[in-house]
Write a protein that holds these residues in place. Structure first.
Motif, PDB file in Angstrom:
ATOM      1  N   LYS A  33       0.812  -1.202   0.000  1.00 34.27           N
ATOM      2  CA  LYS A  33       0.000   0.000   0.000  1.00 34.27           C
ATOM      3  C   LYS A  33       0.848   1.257   0.000  1.00 34.27           C
ATOM      4  O   LYS A  33       0.369   2.315  -0.253  1.00 34.27           O
ATOM      5  CB  LYS A  33      -0.852   0.058   1.271  1.00 34.27           C
ATOM      6  CG  LYS A  33      -1.911  -0.955   1.373  1.00 34.27           C
ATOM      7  CD  LYS A  33      -2.603  -0.662   2.676  1.00 34.27           C
ATOM      8  CE  LYS A  33      -3.582  -1.697   3.067  1.00 34.27           C
ATOM      9  NZ  LYS A  33      -4.105  -1.510   4.372  1.00 34.27           N
ATOM     10  N   SER A  34       2.097   1.125   0.378  1.00 28.56           N
ATOM     11  CA  SER A  34       2.798   2.276   0.899  1.00 28.56           C
ATOM     12  C   SER A  34       3.240   3.382  -0.024  1.00 28.56           C
ATOM     13  O   SER A  34       3.589   4.410   0.461  1.00 28.56           O
ATOM     14  CB  SER A  34       4.006   1.823   1.686  1.00 28.56           C
ATOM     15  OG  SER A  34       3.902   2.273   2.971  1.00 28.56           O
ATOM     16  N   PRO A  35       3.295   3.258  -1.347  1.00 30.59           N
ATOM     17  CA  PRO A  35       3.564   4.484  -2.090  1.00 30.59           C
ATOM     18  C   PRO A  35       2.387   5.429  -1.927  1.00 30.59           C
ATOM     19  O   PRO A  35       1.592   5.612  -2.831  1.00 30.59           O
ATOM     20  CB  PRO A  35       3.710   4.023  -3.538  1.00 30.59           C
ATOM     21  CG  PRO A  35       3.860   2.555  -3.471  1.00 30.59           C
ATOM     22  CD  PRO A  35       3.301   2.098  -2.181  1.00 30.59           C
ATOM     23  N   ARG A  36       2.185   5.955  -0.694  1.00 33.56           N
ATOM     24  CA  ARG A  36       1.040   6.810  -0.388  1.00 33.56           C
ATOM     25  C   ARG A  36       1.314   8.226  -0.824  1.00 33.56           C
ATOM     26  O   ARG A  36       2.454   8.630  -0.925  1.00 33.56           O
ATOM     27  CB  ARG A  36       0.782   6.786   1.118  1.00 33.56           C
ATOM     28  CG  ARG A  36       0.421   5.400   1.577  1.00 33.56           C
ATOM     29  CD  ARG A  36      -0.049   5.427   2.980  1.00 33.56           C
ATOM     30  NE  ARG A  36      -0.335   4.077   3.403  1.00 33.56           N
ATOM     31  CZ  ARG A  36      -0.842   3.761   4.548  1.00 33.56           C
ATOM     32  NH1 ARG A  36      -1.127   4.687   5.413  1.00 33.56           N
ATOM     33  NH2 ARG A  36      -1.085   2.513   4.859  1.00 33.56           N
ATOM     34  N   PRO A  37       0.239   9.007  -1.002  1.00 32.76           N
ATOM     35  CA  PRO A  37       0.450  10.402  -1.396  1.00 32.76           C
ATOM     36  C   PRO A  37       1.376  11.149  -0.460  1.00 32.76           C
ATOM     37  O   PRO A  37       2.214  11.903  -0.882  1.00 32.76           O
ATOM     38  CB  PRO A  37      -0.968  10.990  -1.367  1.00 32.76           C
ATOM     39  CG  PRO A  37      -1.862   9.812  -1.587  1.00 32.76           C
ATOM     40  CD  PRO A  37      -1.158   8.641  -0.991  1.00 32.76           C
ATOM     41  N   GLU A  38       1.264  10.880   0.884  1.00 32.38           N
ATOM     42  CA  GLU A  38       2.100  11.639   1.806  1.00 32.38           C
ATOM     43  C   GLU A  38       3.577  11.432   1.530  1.00 32.38           C
ATOM     44  O   GLU A  38       4.358  12.340   1.619  1.00 32.38           O
ATOM     45  CB  GLU A  38       1.802  11.269   3.252  1.00 32.38           C
ATOM     46  CG  GLU A  38       0.594  11.952   3.792  1.00 32.38           C
ATOM     47  CD  GLU A  38      -0.582  11.037   3.906  1.00 32.38           C
ATOM     48  OE1 GLU A  38      -1.406  11.276   4.800  1.00 32.38           O
ATOM     49  OE2 GLU A  38      -0.704  10.079   3.117  1.00 32.38           O
ATOM     50  N   HIS A  47       1.870  19.217   0.365  1.00 32.08           N
ATOM     51  CA  HIS A  47       1.241  18.714   1.582  1.00 32.08           C
ATOM     52  C   HIS A  47      -0.263  18.925   1.492  1.00 32.08           C
ATOM     53  O   HIS A  47      -0.744  19.776   0.740  1.00 32.08           O
ATOM     54  CB  HIS A  47       1.788  19.448   2.815  1.00 32.08           C
ATOM     55  CG  HIS A  47       3.254  19.265   3.024  1.00 32.08           C
ATOM     56  ND1 HIS A  47       3.786  18.157   3.628  1.00 32.08           N
ATOM     57  CD2 HIS A  47       4.309  20.054   2.675  1.00 32.08           C
ATOM     58  CE1 HIS A  47       5.102  18.258   3.667  1.00 32.08           C
ATOM     59  NE2 HIS A  47       5.448  19.399   3.090  1.00 32.08           N
ATOM     60  N   ARG A  48      -0.999  18.164   2.280  1.00 28.69           N
ATOM     61  CA  ARG A  48      -2.452  18.330   2.313  1.00 28.69           C
ATOM     62  C   ARG A  48      -2.797  19.713   2.846  1.00 28.69           C
ATOM     63  O   ARG A  48      -2.167  20.204   3.775  1.00 28.69           O
ATOM     64  CB  ARG A  48      -3.089  17.254   3.188  1.00 28.69           C
ATOM     65  CG  ARG A  48      -2.941  15.855   2.615  1.00 28.69           C
ATOM     66  CD  ARG A  48      -3.645  14.835   3.478  1.00 28.69           C
ATOM     67  NE  ARG A  48      -3.564  13.515   2.861  1.00 28.69           N
ATOM     68  CZ  ARG A  48      -4.540  12.625   2.881  1.00 28.69           C
ATOM     69  NH1 ARG A  48      -5.666  12.898   3.520  1.00 28.69           N
ATOM     70  NH2 ARG A  48      -4.404  11.459   2.292  1.00 28.69           N
ATOM     71  N   VAL A  49      -3.821  20.293   2.244  1.00 28.08           N
ATOM     72  CA  VAL A  49      -4.208  21.645   2.645  1.00 28.08           C
ATOM     73  C   VAL A  49      -4.598  21.692   4.119  1.00 28.08           C
ATOM     74  O   VAL A  49      -4.306  22.672   4.818  1.00 28.08           O
ATOM     75  CB  VAL A  49      -5.361  22.182   1.747  1.00 28.08           C
ATOM     76  CG1 VAL A  49      -6.625  21.349   1.896  1.00 28.08           C
ATOM     77  CG2 VAL A  49      -5.649  23.653   2.061  1.00 28.08           C
ATOM     78  N   VAL A  79     -13.540  27.172  -4.456  1.00 27.25           N
ATOM     79  CA  VAL A  79     -13.715  26.467  -3.184  1.00 27.25           C
ATOM     80  C   VAL A  79     -12.975  25.138  -3.202  1.00 27.25           C
ATOM     81  O   VAL A  79     -13.054  24.384  -4.185  1.00 27.25           O
ATOM     82  CB  VAL A  79     -15.220  26.234  -2.899  1.00 27.25           C
ATOM     83  CG1 VAL A  79     -15.407  25.335  -1.680  1.00 27.25           C
ATOM     84  CG2 VAL A  79     -15.933  27.559  -2.678  1.00 27.25           C
ATOM     85  N   ILE A  80     -12.238  24.862  -2.131  1.00 21.52           N
ATOM     86  CA  ILE A  80     -11.531  23.584  -1.988  1.00 21.52           C
ATOM     87  C   ILE A  80     -12.511  22.551  -1.443  1.00 21.52           C
ATOM     88  O   ILE A  80     -13.153  22.776  -0.416  1.00 21.52           O
ATOM     89  CB  ILE A  80     -10.313  23.749  -1.055  1.00 21.52           C
ATOM     90  CG1 ILE A  80      -9.260  24.626  -1.747  1.00 21.52           C
ATOM     91  CG2 ILE A  80      -9.725  22.395  -0.671  1.00 21.52           C
ATOM     92  CD1 ILE A  80      -8.061  24.962  -0.882  1.00 21.52           C
ATOM     93  N   GLY A  81     -12.621  21.426  -2.129  1.00 19.49           N
ATOM     94  CA  GLY A  81     -13.652  20.462  -1.781  1.00 19.49           C
ATOM     95  C   GLY A  81     -13.223  19.336  -0.873  1.00 19.49           C
ATOM     96  O   GLY A  81     -14.061  18.629  -0.317  1.00 19.49           O
ATOM     97  N   THR A  82     -11.914  19.134  -0.687  1.00 17.89           N
ATOM     98  CA  THR A  82     -11.451  18.021   0.144  1.00 17.89           C
ATOM     99  C   THR A  82     -10.202  18.418   0.928  1.00 17.89           C
ATOM    100  O   THR A  82      -9.318  19.111   0.390  1.00 17.89           O
ATOM    101  CB  THR A  82     -11.138  16.774  -0.714  1.00 17.89           C
ATOM    102  OG1 THR A  82     -10.462  15.788   0.086  1.00 17.89           O
ATOM    103  CG2 THR A  82     -10.263  17.115  -1.908  1.00 17.89           C
ATOM    104  N   THR A  85      -6.609  17.795  -0.602  1.00 19.90           N
ATOM    105  CA  THR A  85      -6.036  18.600  -1.693  1.00 19.90           C
ATOM    106  C   THR A  85      -4.567  18.907  -1.407  1.00 19.90           C
ATOM    107  O   THR A  85      -4.224  19.340  -0.307  1.00 19.90           O
ATOM    108  CB  THR A  85      -6.815  19.922  -1.852  1.00 19.90           C
ATOM    109  OG1 THR A  85      -8.179  19.614  -2.148  1.00 19.90           O
ATOM    110  CG2 THR A  85      -6.233  20.774  -2.957  1.00 19.90           C
ATOM    111  N   LEU A  86      -3.699  18.660  -2.369  1.00 16.50           N
ATOM    112  CA  LEU A  86      -2.256  18.843  -2.186  1.00 16.50           C
ATOM    113  C   LEU A  86      -1.808  20.208  -2.703  1.00 16.50           C
ATOM    114  O   LEU A  86      -2.126  20.594  -3.824  1.00 16.50           O
ATOM    115  CB  LEU A  86      -1.492  17.734  -2.906  1.00 16.50           C
ATOM    116  CG  LEU A  86      -1.702  16.324  -2.328  1.00 16.50           C
ATOM    117  CD1 LEU A  86      -1.239  15.268  -3.307  1.00 16.50           C
ATOM    118  CD2 LEU A  86      -0.970  16.175  -1.004  1.00 16.50           C
ATOM    119  N   LEU A  87      -1.062  20.915  -1.866  1.00 14.84           N
ATOM    120  CA  LEU A  87      -0.561  22.236  -2.223  1.00 14.84           C
ATOM    121  C   LEU A  87       0.912  22.354  -1.809  1.00 14.84           C
ATOM    122  O   LEU A  87       1.344  21.715  -0.853  1.00 14.84           O
ATOM    123  CB  LEU A  87      -1.357  23.331  -1.507  1.00 14.84           C
ATOM    124  CG  LEU A  87      -2.873  23.408  -1.766  1.00 14.84           C
ATOM    125  CD1 LEU A  87      -3.478  24.495  -0.882  1.00 14.84           C
ATOM    126  CD2 LEU A  87      -3.162  23.679  -3.228  1.00 14.84           C
TER     127      LEU A  87
END
Length: 282
Positions: A33-38, A47-49, A79-82, A85-87
């Motif tokens: 699983k580990s190639p995670r977005p983080e 990073h996540r908003v 508007v950011i919906g989640t 969201t990566l910024l």
């Protein structure tokens, strides 16, 4: 077949995972699983908003997620919906139409929480919270850990969501010390057994260094040092030993001590002391 050997090229991600997990994801299932977005996106500076806004002191991650669900957070007018969201930065991000500044250096405050206040921003039942009593000139702060309604003593407050999370994680091993006044009978030997941890009603509590300070009749003061800080941990452990806790005071969190700070008092930790402490956190 040689192309199928591509997976080894992903192995550099494995050390990143090893740092992040508490110790249970070393199995093949976790590795798949580990190639995670983080892992991959943080390497790109993204990073996540929700994380960025918490770090900037806008609110806790949970509160930021609620604000996003309410449509209160936008970027460049959209508007950011989640919260996922990566910024790369908070440039162009607004909360309720107001621009968000990039995170300032973290600040940390010692607060002597009196008994009778909730460690929360608001209470549906209208009970008083720490935010009702904090000085009006204090910046936006978040509590590091919690103290329940009837527990008093040292509560650290920070402007930085990343620091808050770091200090709360059991894996960082930041010690908390409490003094409990309890009624009943207990021996030093019973308290010393807590060094091995204890299981109560299916919940495992980790190592607790407990010492009997003094006894008057069937009342005693007990000092306890632990690193986990599960919900009502000290009270539950002492009640399991047959004691009734009548007063509970947190006197230390990491190197930061309550000392003679008066009830309701707030004092900022020197920036130098905070920097030195953070360098030692892993």
């Amino acid at each position: 077949m040689s192309q199928k050997k591509a997976p080894p090229a992903r192995k550099p991600a494995s050390p990143v995972r090893a740092k992040r997990r508490p110790g249970q994801q070393s199995r093949p299932g976790g590795a798949a699983k580990s190639p995670r977005p983080e892992a991959t996106h943080s390497d790109k500076g993204e990073h996540r908003v929700a994380k960025l806004l918490a770090r900037a002191g806008v609110a806790s991650r949970r509160e930021v997620e609620r604000m996003i669900a309410e449509g209160r957070i936008a970027r460049d007018g959209e508007v950011i919906g989640t919260p996922a969201t990566l910024l790369k930065s908070l440039h162009g991000v607004t909360v309720d139409g107001n621009p968000v500044n990039e995170p300032a250096p973290a600040r940390l405050f010692r607060y002597h929480k009196p008994a009778g206040l909730l460690t929360t921003e608001r209470d549906p039942r209208g009970r008083p919270t720490i935010y009702d009593k904090l000085p009006a000139d204090l910046p936006r702060v978040m509590p590091v850990g919690r103290l329940d309604l009837n527990t008093e003593g040292l509560l650290l407050l920070t402007t930085d969501g990343g620091l808050k999370r770091q200090m709360e994680l059991p894996s960082t091993g930041v010690e908390r010390t409490y003094r409990a006044r309890a009624y009943g009978e207990v021996s030093q030997a019973q308290l010393e057994d807590l060094i091995e941890g204890i299981e109560i009603e299916g919940i495992r509590y980790g190592r607790i260094d407990a010492n009997l300070e003094r006894r008057t009749g069937r009342n005693q003061w007990i000092e306890l040092t632990l690193t986990e800080g599960k919900n009502r941990e000290v009270r539950r452990v002492l009640e399991h030993l047959g004691l009734k806790v009548s007063r509970l005071i947190r006197t230390r969190y990491g190197p930061f001590i309550l000392e003679d700070l008066p009830a309701g008092g707030v004092e900022e930790v020197r920036q130098h002391d905070l920097v030195v402490f953070r360098k030692g956190l892993k």
